[in-house]
Write an enzyme that holds these catalytic residues in place. Structure first.
Site, short mmCIF file in Angstrom:
data_model
loop_
_atom_site.label_atom_id
_atom_site.label_comp_id
_atom_site.label_asym_id
_atom_site.label_seq_id
_atom_site.Cartn_x
_atom_site.Cartn_y
_atom_site.Cartn_z
CG LEU A 16 47.46 15.72 50.83
CD1 LEU A 16 47.60 15.49 49.35
CD2 LEU A 16 46.75 14.56 51.47
CG HIS A 17 51.23 21.62 49.24
ND1 HIS A 17 51.64 22.75 48.57
CD2 HIS A 17 51.48 20.60 48.39
CE1 HIS A 17 52.11 22.40 47.38
NE2 HIS A 17 52.04 21.10 47.26
#
Lengths: 91, 609
Positions: A16-17
């Site tokens: 989840l960048h």
């Protein structure tokens, strides 16, 4: 008014960048319900890109999605689908 | 380019090379003067207008980002998405509500309120263990800086006027900066801060431009107009180089470009000798992200994954889950090729900050690696379990560093056996067999290789340390570095013995030290019967090309010849001579000049094992 919970695994390579969080934020902001993501006891607002980035959920992490509100069901479906589609990324 | 800089002194700066290649050009310094954030307390009647001013600055910032995005062609896909994320940050409640709350409740001016909010957000990032996510805090800095400049009425730094063949120098570069550079003719990047996963590194690699980051003192030493040589392959920057240095780097640059172009087609081909023997050429990595990099360079797998990074620059030990994810990632990306993962080599000069290990006078020969792990079995078991779990996802080999005794091997195997039993009881999936091997880097291990070979599944020769220990030479000490010689007769004796032990007991013998990637040692390594090599990514294409041009029988003949020679010099001369003969008339012939006329073409010895 419903409260729904579901656990989802992060399957895209980079987790989840920033970009993935952006994709998810665009989805969550379409719904009225309050949506949170939780990992390791810490919950963040899924309509906040900064909040989600601080969750630091990498590949393989399991996060708990919680939707509270009138459109909770629709919201949950959309969120889970987004995550399972790797946030629209190729890997 | 005139060399009117001869009167200026040359400065050599050191950093981390994050994108290989060489650039020679003029510095273009992107100066971001630190913004002085004014601190004021406001009168109650001014609070609403201050919030208005803040929202106005947000709107201006959004427009700026929109404008940048529209200038990008689709080639800037990565940039487009990251800038989009920045735009979303500007709309984030945490930022907007947080700042307005401080303005209204504490009567602070907008700049001050924003500064406080950004600090508290970044504090959360500082506590994140994962390096990649922690680096993302710089995205918050970039967005915050843009906002502050707009609030203060300052211009955003522009990169629109960069002259061709410029090398961009900065404290740090934001995605907004590099987005502007996509269509320019910038030839390299250097930043004072950053690491392998910072934005500058990622962009430089995708643009295939040389880049060096983490260059201490850069901002003080370099100004716009300075002539620079950027060595992205070795992490060096030369400021105002001498004419001789420029010539040397021009040669390297040409060789690099030619090599890259020529080897583009060769790198995917199998490394098979002219007499049909397959040589496995794998890559060495330190971070999971590098797996792709070595594979793109033609690696047959990962031959050495150094796991120390998982334990460094953090305040707590990595959990089993964290480690499992890192290992699984490498194994999956590598699959169906084999990944070889080395258990942690902690201690020595790689001490993790939080472990309270006593300072040792000679840490390199002290409590590190397997010795440390056997004394801290709880740390070792966590790693063992993570590895065993990851083994379910693809072919894995596990290896242990710094082995010097047979009882160490037995103790380690016993720990792995117990971990396996525990996991099996919990019903956790694992590969039924995971080959277990050891690094041969201590001379004692080399000398008892015969016994060790009977109790492990493979050897991997760590030549960097093996040569240092055997010759008692510290490669990092410039006074004696020239004495570091992989082709010393004593080394040949040891290597012969190790290869022999492997053959006799039918175990695989591989080499993960630099010697396997050194063109001048390659024929000897092959001739000794070591056909499984692992090296850094940039050495792979050349080694594969050389393998395809050599024959094992010629290499074996060479080894017989040098066995009768008694000095290092004689051996090195003989190898050079024969290698020249072997490569003449082959696809590698054009590289001969680069290999033999320029001794500086040989890899810089100042790299870690």
């Amino acid at each position: 008014m419903s409260v729904l919970n579901q656990d989802v695994e992060i399957i895209n390579k980079l987790g989840l960048h920033a970009r993935a969080a952006a994709a998810l934020v665009r989805v969550t902001n379409q719904f009225e319900s309050d949506i949170t993501l939780a990992k390791g006891g810490i919950a963040v607002n899924a309509k906040s890109i900064l909040g989600m980035m601080t969750l630091a959920a990498g590949l393989g992490a399991t996060i708990r999605v919680q939707c509270t509100g009138d459109d909770a069901e629709a919201a949950m479906v959309a969120v889970v689908e987004c995550i399972q589609n790797r946030f629209g990324e190729s890997e | 380019m005139t060399l009117d800089n001869q009167l200026l002194s040359t400065t050599r700066l050191i950093g981390i090379g994050v994108s290989p290649g060489y650039a020679i050009g003029r510095a273009h310094f992107v100066d971001r003067k630190r913004i002085k954030v004014p601190h004021r307390h406001l009168a109650p009647r001014d609070l609403e207008s201050e919030c208005q001013r803040f929202r106005q600055a947000i709107s201006v910032s959004e427009d700026q980002i929109k404008s940048l995005k529209s200038q990008l062609k689709s080639a800037g896909d990565e940039h487009y998405l990251i800038l989009d994320a920045h735009r979303l940050m500007l709309q984030d409640d945490m930022l907007i509500d947080g700042t307005e709350k401080l303005i209204r409740e504490h009567k602070l001016n907008a700049e001050w309120a924003l500064q406080k909010v950004l600090r508290s957000i970044k504090q959360v990032f500082d506590n994140i263990d994962d390096e990649y996510f922690r680096e993302r805090r710089s995205d918050i800095d970039f967005v915050g800086e843009r906002l502050q400049r707009n609030l203060l009425g300052k211009d955003q730094p522009t990169l629109a006027n960069v002259a061709p063949n410029s090398i961009v120098i900065a404290q740090d570069l934001s995605p907004a900066d590099t987005a502007q550079l996509l269509n320019s003719s910038v030839i390299g990047f250097v930043t004072e801060v950053g690491g392998r996963t910072s934005h500058t590194a990622i962009m430089a690699r995708s643009l295939e431009l040389p880049a060096v980051v983490a260059v201490d003192g850069l901002v003080d030493e370099v100004g716009t107009g300075d002539i620079l040589v950027v060595d992205g392959s070795n992490g060096r920057v030369h400021v105002n180089p001498t004419p001789e240095e420029v010539r040397r780097y021009q040669k390297r640059q040409v060789a690099f470009i030619e090599e890259r172009a020529k080897l583009e087609q060769l790198r995917q081909d199998e490394a098979v000798t002219t007499d049909g023997v397959s040589v496995n050429v794998s890559g060495n990595i330190e971070l999971p992200e590098e797996t792709n990099f070595v594979l793109e360079h033609g690696a047959n797998g990962v031959g050495l994954f150094r796991t120390e990074f998982l334990y460094m620059n953090r305040s707590s030990l990595p959990t089993e889950d964290e480690q499992f994810l890192a290992y699984r990632r490498v194994i999956e990306e590598c699959g169906p090729n084999v990944s070889t993962i080395r258990t942690v080599d902690l201690g020595g000069d790689k001490l993790a900050d939080f472990l309270n290990v006593e300072e040792e006078d000679n840490p390199v020969m002290g409590l590190r690696a397997v010795r440390f792990c056997l004394l801290h079995p709880e740390i070792f078991r966590t790693q063992a379990k993570a590895l065993l779990r990851a083994s379910a996802f693809g072919p894995l080999r596990i290896m242990v560093p710094l082995i010097s005794r047979l009882d160490e091997v037995r103790a380690v195997k016993s720990i792995f056996r117990m971990c396996r039993e525990e996991l099996a009881r919990e019903g956790v999936a694992m590969a039924p067999q995971v080959p277990f091997g050891i690094m041969i880097e201590v001379p004692a291990a080399a000398l008892i290789a015969g016994q060790l070979a009977q109790e492990v599944d493979f050897f991997s020769i760590g030549t960097n340390d093996l040569v240092q220990y055997t010759l008692a030479v510290d490669r990092g000490n410039p006074h004696v570095a020239p004495l570091y010689a992989p082709l010393h007769p004593a080394m040949l004796t040891l290597l012969t013995g190790i290869a022999e032990a492997g053959r006799r007991h039918k175990i695989d013998v591989s080499m993960c030290g630099e010697m396997g990637g050194d063109p001048l040692c390659l024929p000897v390594v092959i001739g000794l019967g070591i056909h499984n090599l692992s090296m850094n990514a940039t050495s792979i294409p050349l080694v594969k090309a050389m393998v395809r041009s050599l024959s094992v029988s010629d290499c074996e003949a060479l080894v017989q010849e040098i066995k009768s020679l008694s000095t290092t010099e004689a051996i090195e001369d003989c190898v050079r001579w024969r290698l020249r003969e072997m490569l003449t008339g082959t696809a590698c012939e054009p590289m001969l000049e680069a290999l033999f006329d320029d001794p500086s073409m040989i890899a810089d010895p100042l790299t870690d094992d």
